[in-house]
Enzyme design. Structure first.
Site, PDB file in Angstrom:
ATOM      1  N   HIS A 129     -13.958 -61.496 -10.734  1.00 42.24           N
ATOM      2  CA  HIS A 129     -15.045 -61.222 -11.328  1.00 42.24           C
ATOM      3  C   HIS A 129     -15.841 -61.090 -10.431  1.00 42.24           C
ATOM      4  O   HIS A 129     -15.874 -60.809  -7.937  1.00 42.24           O
ATOM      5  CB  HIS A 129     -16.233 -62.439 -11.967  1.00 42.24           C
ATOM      6  N   LEU A 175     -19.621 -73.689  -8.338  1.00 43.95           N
ATOM      7  CA  LEU A 175     -20.563 -73.332  -7.130  1.00 43.95           C
ATOM      8  C   LEU A 175     -21.551 -71.993  -8.008  1.00 43.95           C
ATOM      9  O   LEU A 175     -20.912 -71.180  -8.384  1.00 43.95           O
ATOM     10  CB  LEU A 175     -20.109 -72.194  -5.576  1.00 43.95           C
TER      11      LEU A 175
END
Length: 336
Positions: free
Chosen positions: A231, A127
């Site tokens: 992240h 994505l």
């Protein structure tokens, strides 16, 4: 502006490549290499063209298109069953407890074990939303479109589903986890290993990594501190996964240490709550919803408005236009 999710086409290659260059590394499913992307598109086309409504070794690539301009501004992917072409490895974080009567102390040590527990599960991934479009709920549309596709083609997907979130990457594009664990055994940096994996799979990890558990206490503080952390750019994605019913069961990515989230496919909120109904009218008003139509290459999803009436649904005119549906057609819908 109006956006729809649709199947990726060959002419989307350049747009996918431009987005891949913006990912900043560590994005295995969207590598900034045209031949890799071209091969993925070919595999996706084969998946969309396969008529058998059953599980296979497929990947479906979807894109977010701005209908007003024709630009592709986002993408996502769905894998029907991981570990079919090559083994699917993860690290499983566990706790080992030992007690000494003489010392009167109990010690708990965390270990990382190389496992393929998740082999055969379906996966949502890849994505990416263009930085210029990160508003208006488009990230949510991209993410949930995958579950709408799964609900629309349920026999093709497994009973369990996973999502790998990118782990922490430093400013130089390296991975503290890779440097502290696997990088010690391979003679290549994280970017080289990640690129190799995207093309050849991760069997090389199993071939060369020690098979015994790794005690995290033996790792550097920088490596230990990022285990299971997404992240920073992936924190919102993690929250969206959690809102859909995914949970972290202590599996982490073997390259960057990012969390692997899992769920029972039929318990993913969008899959469970999506309903198919006949369009009985096209009128303004209604509640905010995701609306989908079509099968395989004809599959499309957009944000619209829906209300239930007379055993069917009423959809707004713009949604009907974007999806190409009319009164009497079936649509799948789920509340936003």
């Amino acid at each position: 502006m109006s956006f729809v999710i649709r199947a990726a086409r060959d002419e989307d290659l350049q747009a996918l490549y431009e987005m891949a260059k913006l990912t900043g590394g560590g994005f295995t499913n969207l590598q900034p290499e045209k031949e890799v992307l071209r091969a993925k598109l070919a595999r996706s086309h084969a998946a969309f063209d396969r008529p058998e409504d059953e599980s296979g070794d497929d990947v479906f690539v979807l894109v977010l298109e701005n209908v007003d301009t024709g630009e592709v501004r986002g993408t996502c992917q769905i894998f029907t069953a991981v570990g079919q072409r090559w083994p699917f490895y993860s690290y499983r974080l566990a706790t080992e407890t030992k007690h000494s009567e003489e010392l009167g102390r109990t010690f708990r040590a965390e270990t990382l074990s190389l496992v393929n527990d998740l082999e055969g599960a379906s996966e949502v991934g890849g994505l990416f939303l263009h930085p210029g479009e990160r508003a208006g709920g488009l990230g949510m549309l991209l993410a949930r479109s995958r579950y709408m596709f799964i609900a629309r083609h349920r026999p093709r997907f497994a009973e369990k589903i996973l999502a790998e979130l990118r782990g922490v990457i430093d400013e130089a594009g390296g991975s503290p986890f890779w440097d502290g664990v696997a990088g010690r055994f391979f003679g290549m940096n994280f970017q080289e290993a990640d690129s190799f994996n995207a093309i050849h799979g991760n069997q090389f990890i199993a071939d060369l990594m020690p098979k015994h558990p790794i005690y995290t206490a033996m790792l550097s503080e920088s490596a230990r501190g990022v285990i299971g952390l997404p992240h920073p750019s992936g924190r919102a994605a993690m929250r969206m996964l959690e809102s859909e019913g995914f949970a972290w069961e202590r599996y982490v990515d073997i390259f960057d240490g990012g969390p692997t989230m899992t769920a029972r496919t039929d318990q993913v909120n969008t899959v469970r709550d999506a309903r198919t109904a006949k369009v009985v009218a096209i009128e303004t008003g209604g509640e905010a919803a995701l609306v989908a139509t079509g099968q395989l290459t004809g599959f499309r999803v957009t944000q619209g408005r829906v209300s239930v009436r007379d055993g069917g649904v009423v959809i707004d005119p713009r949604t009907a236009e974007l999806l190409g549906v009319d009164v009497g057609d079936d649509v799948m819908h789920v509340g936003r």
